[in-house]
Design a protein around this motif. Structure first.
Motif, PDB file in Angstrom:
ATOM      1  N   LEU A 120       0.851  -1.183   0.000  1.00 20.18           N
ATOM      2  CA  LEU A 120       0.000   0.000   0.000  1.00 20.18           C
ATOM      3  C   LEU A 120       0.890   1.237   0.000  1.00 20.18           C
ATOM      4  N   GLY A 121       0.678   2.132  -0.954  1.00 17.19           N
ATOM      5  CA  GLY A 121       1.462   3.353  -1.041  1.00 17.19           C
ATOM      6  C   GLY A 121       0.631   4.563  -0.651  1.00 17.19           C
ATOM      7  N   LEU A 134      -7.610  10.826   3.684  1.00 17.25           N
ATOM      8  CA  LEU A 134      -6.689   9.706   3.526  1.00 17.25           C
ATOM      9  C   LEU A 134      -7.318   8.352   3.855  1.00 17.25           C
ATOM     10  N   VAL A 135      -7.889   8.198   5.033  1.00 22.45           N
ATOM     11  CA  VAL A 135      -8.434   6.891   5.427  1.00 22.45           C
ATOM     12  C   VAL A 135      -9.584   6.460   4.515  1.00 22.45           C
ATOM     13  N   PRO A 136     -10.538   7.348   4.160  1.00 23.25           N
ATOM     14  CA  PRO A 136     -11.570   6.935   3.197  1.00 23.25           C
ATOM     15  C   PRO A 136     -10.993   6.497   1.856  1.00 23.25           C
ATOM     16  N   LEU A 137      -9.914   7.150   1.399  1.00 23.21           N
ATOM     17  CA  LEU A 137      -9.285   6.748   0.135  1.00 23.21           C
ATOM     18  C   LEU A 137      -8.654   5.368   0.251  1.00 23.21           C
ATOM     19  N   ILE A 138      -8.034   5.087   1.390  1.00 25.29           N
ATOM     20  CA  ILE A 138      -7.432   3.767   1.604  1.00 25.29           C
ATOM     21  C   ILE A 138      -8.518   2.687   1.569  1.00 25.29           C
ATOM     22  N   LYS A 139      -9.617   2.926   2.257  1.00 25.22           N
ATOM     23  CA  LYS A 139     -10.726   1.962   2.259  1.00 25.22           C
ATOM     24  C   LYS A 139     -11.274   1.756   0.850  1.00 25.22           C
ATOM     25  N   GLN A 140     -11.417   2.865   0.104  1.00 29.24           N
ATOM     26  CA  GLN A 140     -11.937   2.774  -1.263  1.00 29.24           C
ATOM     27  C   GLN A 140     -10.988   2.014  -2.172  1.00 29.24           C
ATOM     28  N   CYS A 141      -9.681   2.258  -2.001  1.00 31.49           N
ATOM     29  CA  CYS A 141      -8.684   1.587  -2.839  1.00 31.49           C
ATOM     30  C   CYS A 141      -8.694   0.089  -2.585  1.00 31.49           C
ATOM     31  N   LEU A 142      -8.799  -0.324  -1.336  1.00 29.43           N
ATOM     32  CA  LEU A 142      -8.874  -1.750  -0.999  1.00 29.43           C
ATOM     33  C   LEU A 142     -10.143  -2.367  -1.572  1.00 29.43           C
ATOM     34  N   GLN A 143     -11.258  -1.652  -1.421  1.00 28.05           N
ATOM     35  CA  GLN A 143     -12.527  -2.180  -1.898  1.00 28.05           C
ATOM     36  C   GLN A 143     -12.534  -2.346  -3.411  1.00 28.05           C
ATOM     37  N   GLU A 144     -12.044  -1.320  -4.140  1.00 25.23           N
ATOM     38  CA  GLU A 144     -12.061  -1.377  -5.598  1.00 25.23           C
ATOM     39  C   GLU A 144     -11.007  -2.343  -6.142  1.00 25.23           C
ATOM     40  N   SER A 145     -10.000  -2.672  -5.324  1.00 29.93           N
ATOM     41  CA  SER A 145      -9.011  -3.682  -5.702  1.00 29.93           C
ATOM     42  C   SER A 145      -9.475  -5.079  -5.337  1.00 29.93           C
ATOM     43  N   GLN A 146     -10.610  -5.151  -4.636  1.00 32.15           N
ATOM     44  CA  GLN A 146     -11.167  -6.417  -4.150  1.00 32.15           C
ATOM     45  C   GLN A 146     -10.164  -7.142  -3.255  1.00 32.15           C
ATOM     46  N   LEU A 147      -9.550  -6.351  -2.367  1.00 28.32           N
ATOM     47  CA  LEU A 147      -8.575  -6.894  -1.432  1.00 28.32           C
ATOM     48  C   LEU A 147      -8.990  -6.569  -0.009  1.00 28.32           C
ATOM     49  N   ALA A 148      -8.736  -7.490   0.885  1.00 28.95           N
ATOM     50  CA  ALA A 148      -8.924  -7.231   2.312  1.00 28.95           C
ATOM     51  C   ALA A 148      -7.628  -6.656   2.874  1.00 28.95           C
ATOM     52  N   SER A 149      -7.715  -5.977   3.992  1.00 32.49           N
ATOM     53  CA  SER A 149      -6.508  -5.410   4.600  1.00 32.49           C
ATOM     54  C   SER A 149      -5.496  -6.497   4.940  1.00 32.49           C
ATOM     55  N   ALA A 193       0.290   5.653   8.061  1.00 32.06           N
ATOM     56  CA  ALA A 193       0.973   4.463   7.552  1.00 32.06           C
ATOM     57  C   ALA A 193       1.590   3.646   8.679  1.00 32.06           C
ATOM     58  N   ARG A 194       2.260   4.344   9.603  1.00 34.49           N
ATOM     59  CA  ARG A 194       2.913   3.644  10.705  1.00 34.49           C
ATOM     60  C   ARG A 194       1.884   2.958  11.607  1.00 34.49           C
ATOM     61  N   SER A 195       0.754   3.617  11.828  1.00 38.52           N
ATOM     62  CA  SER A 195      -0.299   3.044  12.676  1.00 38.52           C
ATOM     63  C   SER A 195      -0.925   1.817  12.017  1.00 38.52           C
ATOM     64  N   LEU A 196      -1.212   1.912  10.713  1.00 39.66           N
ATOM     65  CA  LEU A 196      -1.791   0.768  10.008  1.00 39.66           C
ATOM     66  C   LEU A 196      -0.809  -0.400   9.975  1.00 39.66           C
ATOM     67  N   ALA A 197       0.471  -0.099   9.768  1.00 40.90           N
ATOM     68  CA  ALA A 197       1.474  -1.164   9.732  1.00 40.90           C
ATOM     69  C   ALA A 197       1.539  -1.896  11.070  1.00 40.90           C
ATOM     70  N   TRP A 198       1.433  -1.132  12.146  1.00 40.22           N
ATOM     71  CA  TRP A 198       1.444  -1.748  13.483  1.00 40.22           C
ATOM     72  C   TRP A 198       0.180  -2.583  13.691  1.00 40.22           C
ATOM     73  N   ALA A 199      -0.962  -2.033  13.308  1.00 39.24           N
ATOM     74  CA  ALA A 199      -2.232  -2.739  13.505  1.00 39.24           C
ATOM     75  C   ALA A 199      -2.320  -3.992  12.643  1.00 39.24           C
ATOM     76  N   TRP A 200      -1.809  -3.898  11.411  1.00 32.00           N
ATOM     77  CA  TRP A 200      -1.889  -5.033  10.480  1.00 32.00           C
ATOM     78  C   TRP A 200      -0.684  -5.970  10.608  1.00 32.00           C
ATOM     79  N   GLN A 201       0.281  -5.581  11.438  1.00 31.22           N
ATOM     80  CA  GLN A 201       1.489  -6.383  11.684  1.00 31.22           C
ATOM     81  C   GLN A 201       2.258  -6.660  10.385  1.00 31.22           C
ATOM     82  N   VAL A 202       2.500  -5.579   9.647  1.00 25.86           N
ATOM     83  CA  VAL A 202       3.300  -5.654   8.420  1.00 25.86           C
ATOM     84  C   VAL A 202       4.383  -4.586   8.496  1.00 25.86           C
ATOM     85  N   PRO A 203       5.457  -4.723   7.729  1.00 22.97           N
ATOM     86  CA  PRO A 203       6.516  -3.709   7.752  1.00 22.97           C
ATOM     87  C   PRO A 203       6.089  -2.424   7.052  1.00 22.97           C
TER      88      PRO A 203
END
Length: 334
Positions: free
Chosen positions: A4-5, A55-70, A95-105
């Motif tokens: 995710l960029g 920002l957060v609504p765009l991230i949710k929209q990008c995931l949804q339109e990519s048909q990907l789960a977090s 970004a840092r908060s999502l990475a921590w929550a999702w446990q990804v680098p």
């Protein structure tokens, strides 16, 4: 891997998802131009607040339109600098908060490295090594690129960047904000009757300076009748001077390095005359010219996702700190 960029360095909120094997999955961009045009330029505090809202609504929209789960995201890349500190912190903290929550680098990406690598998103990307001309509102750089993270600065602007000169000249002519595109549109209606200087081309070296050209434009405008045609002719002469100056410097860079590939990127690389001037130059030099499609010339999340993906695959990642640098020389990258 899915990356995710996130791009929030100035007045555009960009989000994208890039896959290391399949390429760009999806990208979204929200521009704040309409909001800032009322003030004649970017208001940093308003930019930061709008990033928070979008920002957060765009991230949710990008995931949804990519048909990907977090849970499908394997890493997060974010612009850490250079840029407006408040705007950068919005993207970095998210970004840092999502990475921590999702446990990804997570990986901090240099904004100009993102622009430099944007042509890699095209079907026929350039091969390393090459010379890159990075031209945006805040930067004008010539860089020798041996590979990702292997950059040698050849030249830079000593004062105003090319994009900044475009914007200030447009404001001088009463064209409003954003100035660069409006000046270019006006230049198409004029003819470059007055010979403008090509700054720092009469001496060796690859550095740039556009403040003197801006002053010359102001003096020419004040001495004119200030009619609409005068404005168009001055805009055409100014744009031609910038395009030819960039072309002369790029030609020197190719000859100095012995390379035959030139990449141009950054918001100003969308300018038609600059592209035409560089296209003519590389043809005479028997070289090749590469540039990103117009939607990836301006700030966007796709270039950040790509650059971050390459660094994450190389084993790099940030710690838990929220990392942002409003000033960050590209020469400090590794």
């Amino acid at each position: 891997m899915y990356v995710l960029g996130i791009e929030t360095s100035c007045d555009e909120t960009g989000v994208a998802i890039y896959h290391s094997e399949h390429g760009l999955c999806h990208h979204l961009l929200y521009s704040q131009v309409d909001m800032h045009s009322e003030y004649g330029g970017v208001v940093p505090e308003l930019a930061s607040r709008d990033h928070i809202r979008k920002l957060v609504p765009l991230i949710k929209q990008c995931l949804q339109e990519s048909q990907l789960a977090s849970s499908a995201i394997n890493g997060i890349a974010y612009t850490a600098g250079p840029g407006l500190m408040g705007a950068l912190l919005v993207g970095a903290a998210t970004a840092r908060s999502l990475a921590w929550a999702w446990q990804v680098p997570a990986i901090a990406v240099h904004h100009m490295e993102g622009h430099l690598l944007a042509p890699m998103l095209e079907e026929n990307p350039p091969e390393f090594p090459f010379v890159a001309l990075l031209i945006s509102g805040g930067h004008t750089l010539l860089v020798q690129v041996e590979g990702i993270g292997r950059y040698q600065l050849l030249g830079e602007s000593l004062d105003d960047a090319a994009g900044e000169a475009f914007d200030k000249t447009a404001k001088m002519l009463g064209l409003g904000y954003p100035g660069g595109p409006r000046l270019s549109a006006l230049a198409e209606q004029g003819t470059p009757q007055i010979k403008f200087p090509r700054p720092m081309t009469d001496r060796p070296g690859l550095d740039f300076s556009f403040s003197g050209l801006k002053t010359f434009t102001m003096n020419t405008f004040n001495a004119s009748g200030k009619t609409e045609q005068d404005k168009a002719d001055i805009a055409a002469a100014f744009q031609q001077a910038v395009a030819e100056t960039l072309s002369i410097k790029c030609k020197r860079a190719l000859q100095q390095t012995g390379l035959k590939r030139l990449v141009i990127a950054g918001g100003v690389s969308a300018n038609k005359q600059i592209r035409a001037s560089l296209t003519q130059m590389v043809a005479k030099e028997n070289a090749q010219l590469y540039f990103p499609r117009l939607e990836f010339c301006t700030d966007n999340g796709a270039m950040i996702a790509y650059a971050g993906c390459q660094r994450l695959m190389a084993g790099q990642q940030q710690g838990l700190e929220i990392y942002a640098r409003p000033r960050w020389p590209i020469s400090e990258l590794n």
